[in-house]
Every structure is written in structure tokens, then in C-alpha cells.
Scaffold this active site. Structure first.
Site, PDB file in Angstrom:
ATOM      1  CG  ASN A  21      81.637   5.624   8.916  1.00  0.00           C
ATOM      2  OD1 ASN A  21      80.661   6.358   9.082  1.00  0.00           O
ATOM      3  ND2 ASN A  21      81.539   4.414   8.365  1.00  0.00           N
ATOM      4  CG  ASN A  68      77.643   5.752  12.182  1.00  0.00           C
ATOM      5  OD1 ASN A  68      78.060   5.303  13.237  1.00  0.00           O
ATOM      6  ND2 ASN A  68      78.205   5.479  11.009  1.00  0.00           N
ATOM      7  CG  ASN A 126      75.775  -0.104   6.387  1.00  0.00           C
ATOM      8  OD1 ASN A 126      76.866   0.438   6.521  1.00  0.00           O
ATOM      9  ND2 ASN A 126      74.688   0.572   6.050  1.00  0.00           N
ATOM     10  CB  SER A 186      73.781   3.933   8.615  1.00  0.00           C
ATOM     11  OG  SER A 186      74.689   4.727   9.347  1.00  0.00           O
ATOM     12  CE  LYS A 223      75.509  -0.797   2.578  1.00  0.00           C
ATOM     13  NZ  LYS A 223      76.413   0.215   1.998  1.00  0.00           N
ATOM     14  CG  PHE A 277      72.607   8.933   6.764  1.00  0.00           C
ATOM     15  CD1 PHE A 277      73.470   7.964   6.287  1.00  0.00           C
ATOM     16  CD2 PHE A 277      71.296   8.559   7.052  1.00  0.00           C
ATOM     17  CE1 PHE A 277      73.037   6.650   6.090  1.00  0.00           C
ATOM     18  CE2 PHE A 277      70.860   7.253   6.861  1.00  0.00           C
ATOM     19  CZ  PHE A 277      71.725   6.304   6.386  1.00  0.00           C
TER      20      PHE A 277
END
Length: 351
Positions: free
Chosen positions: A109, A175, A237, A173, A209, A113
Site C-alpha cells: 500500500n 508513504n 510498520n 509509514s 511505531k 495517511f
């Protein structure tokens, strides 16, 4: 045959995000039968002074906008984590941005967010708390793509920390441009100080995280920061790595890889962080959990709690009950009378 198994071929003909939206609607409608039985006491555990009926939770990303917390808990999870929630709503990256790799039981993916922001999530969190639904809740905070990190995480903390049984700073993340750069020691220390300044009294445990794609220096720095100023770590993650064994036409898509191929790397990192933090910082293990054996491996590597998400796409909600049943049997097989006794068992055997 379960209801989900019957409908899965239809869901897999739909784009992943459309299928996910239908799953959320189904959960809201109560179409999926819950796990109404009480968990065996061997599955109960205490973390941060809080009682978890079982150590299995669903990770952030599934319920981005805090829409199905109660239905998820009714499936038998011991806790749910919502988000990532950014201060302002944002659409995320252009579609298509989610790709299934069924042969590898994986997903890639690059959502970015996408969520309704604080304004969307806060009323639902407030309502959930007012109903006193059994089960524990984590709230995962992110930053807007064009936001300033310290200000954005502080804003999320001011608005949402009051509803959280634990609060997560997500800086891992892949992304959101520049987000993973916040995992450096100086950046982390400044960010955590900004968040702590806005925590309510009493404050929920503060958890970070982290990514699986860390240098050895990163790992040592994060461990030092965790020991000094955090209450827990989520390991880990999604990964930017692409194992050679990865199968599927979408294997070259950019974004974070989750699911079965992430299990080994994330579990190795979990064990490393357990050793680097000397078992003094509670860890939540996530990445490739798909059955009782993988959940148990996370616990033995150092996880006090375990999360899953991608495996639900392939196995459906009945997976929750199966994992708990098999985890119970594995704990009993090895002579453990409670989850806490098994935490870090493999690391202890290496000493």
C-alpha cells in the site's frame, strides 16, 4: 464454510479499497458473528497496569477513522488501534494505491495517511468512551503531508489523547515524504518532548511505531530514547524491502509491504529491540501474524501484545478466534500459565 469464505471471491474481484469499505459496512451492520465467549485466563495479560483479556489486537490502518471499534472488539480482539489520524483531513496518494499479492498472502500500500482528520474521529471516540465498551483502545497519530511534525503530533495529542488507553506516534509509514527521517535520535527526542508537553493528566502510555528498515545505529538510538522517554514500541510498520520470494504482478509497486513476507524481518527486529531495551519497555509485535504459531513467535521474541491486519484480508474475522485457541494451546504445551511468562522466552534462552 464461513460467511467470509463464501464472499471472499466476490470481494477479491473488487478493488482493495472498495472491498475494505464494504467490510467496514458489514462490521457496522453486525453481519459477522462475534466471539461472545470469555477468554481463557491463560490469555489474559497486564501491560501498563491495564488488563487485556487477550494479547491480540488489530493494528492501525484498518479503522483509520475510528468507525468500527466496538464491532472489532466483539470479534474477540483484546484491543483495537485506530488511525493513523492527522490533524486535518487528507485524501492521501492517488489511486490505485493498494495491491493484493494473494500468492504471498501480502499487500502493498501507498495510501499516504488518508483519513478524515481529528474532526472526523473525535466525535466517534467520544461516543465510544461514553458507552464504556469492554476492551482497550490505542489511538495512532500521524502528521499531514504538508504539516510540521512537532505541531501536528502535539495537535493530535491535545485533541485525542484523552480517549486513548495508549497513544501512538507513527513516524514509520513509508508513504509520507520525510516521515521516517523522524526516527533519528535528535528528531525523536524533540518530537516526544513536544507530545509529552500536551499530554493530559493522567497521561496514557506513549508508544512509538517504528519501521523494519532500520540501520544498526537507528536501532540503538531508538532503544535509548525508548528507555529514557517512552512507554512502549510497536515493531514494526510495513517494509520497503521486496524479498525475492515475493510473488504477484504487483510485486514491483511502490509502497509498504505487509503480510506473510514481513514476518521474519519484523520478528527479528522485535527480538533485537527486546534485547536493546533489556526487556524493560513493553513491545507490540506486528508483521506477518496469521495464526497461533506466528503470534506465539512474536511473544517469545519479546512482544507483550500482538497485532495483525493483512491476514484478515485472506482469512476473515474467524481468524481471531482460531489464533486465540491455538495460542492458548501453545502456551499450555510449553508450561506457561500466562502470556507474560512467555514474553521474551527465546531471548532469555540465548543469554
Amino acid at each position: 464454510m464461513s460467511l467470509y469464505t463464501a464472499f471472499r471471491p466476490l470481494l477479491f474481484r473488487l478493488p482493495p479499497e472498495r472491498a475494505h469499505a464494504l467490510t467496514l459496512r458489514a462490521l457496522k451492520s453486525g453481519i459477522f458473528a462475534g466471539d461472545t465467549g470469555s477468554d481463557d485466563p491463560v490469555l489474559a495479560t497486564e501491560v501498563w497496569g491495564k488488563h487485556f483479556a487477550n494479547p491480540l489486537g488489530i493494528s492501525a490502518g484498518f479503522d483509520k477513522n475510528a468507525e468500527v471499534m466496538a464491532p472489532l472488539l466483539k470479534l474477540g480482539f483484546g484491543f483495537v488501534e485506530v488511525g493513523s489520524i492527522t490533524p486535518r483531513p487528507q485524501a492521501g496518494n492517488p489511486r490505485p494505491r493498494v495491491f493484493r499479492l494473494p500468492a504471498s498472502h501480502a499487500v502493498i500500500n501507498r495510501l499516504g495517511f488518508n483519513n478524515e482528520g481529528i474532526a472526523g474521529a473525535e466525535p466517534r471516540l467520544k461516543s465510544f468512551r461514553a458507552k464504556r465498551t469492554p476492551g482497550l483502545l490505542g489511538v495512532n497519530l500521524g502528521k499531514n503531508k504538508d504539516g510540521e511534525a512537532a505541531a501536528d503530533y502535539a495537535a493530535g495529542t491535545r485533541a485525542l489523547a484523552r480517549y486513548a488507553d495508549y497513544l501512538v506516534i507513527n513516524v514509520s509509514s513509508p508513504n509520507t515524504p520525510g516521515l521516517r527521517a523522524l526516527q533519528g535520535r535528535a528528531e525523536l527526542e524533540n518530537l516526544i518532548a513536544a507530545v509529552r508537553a500536551d499530554l493530559p493528566d493522567p497521561a496514557p502510555p506513549l508508544v512509538l511505531k517504528i519501521a523494519p528498515d532500520l540501520t544498526e545505529a537507528d536501532k540503538r538510538d531508538i532503544a535509548a530514547v525508548a528507555l529514557a522517554s517512552l512507554d512502549g514500541l510497536i515493531v514494526s510498520n510495513t517494509t520497503l524491502a521486496r524479498p525475492e520470494s515475493l510473488q504477484g504482478s504487483a510485486r514491483a509497486e511502490t509502497g509498504g509491504l505487509s503480510g506473510r513476507p514481513l514476518f521474519a524481518a519484523s520478528t527479528d527486529l522485535l527480538g533485537e529491540m527486546y534485547r536493546l531495551t533489556e526487556g524493560r519497555v513493553p513491545l507490540i509485535g506486528v508483521g506477518g501474524v496469521e495464526d497461533g504459531a506466528t503470534a506465539y513467535a512474536k511473544i517469545r521474541a519479546g512482544a507483550s501484545l500482538v497485532q495483525l491486519y493483512t491476514a484478515l484480508i485472506y482469512h476473515g474475522p474467524g481468524l481471531v478466534k482460531r489464533i486465540k485457541r491455538d495460542l492458548h494451546d501453545l502456551l499450555k504445551r510449553d508450561g506457561f500459565t500466562r502470556v507474560a511468562d512467555a514474553v521474551g522466552a527465546d531471548a532469555k534462552e540465548c543469554v
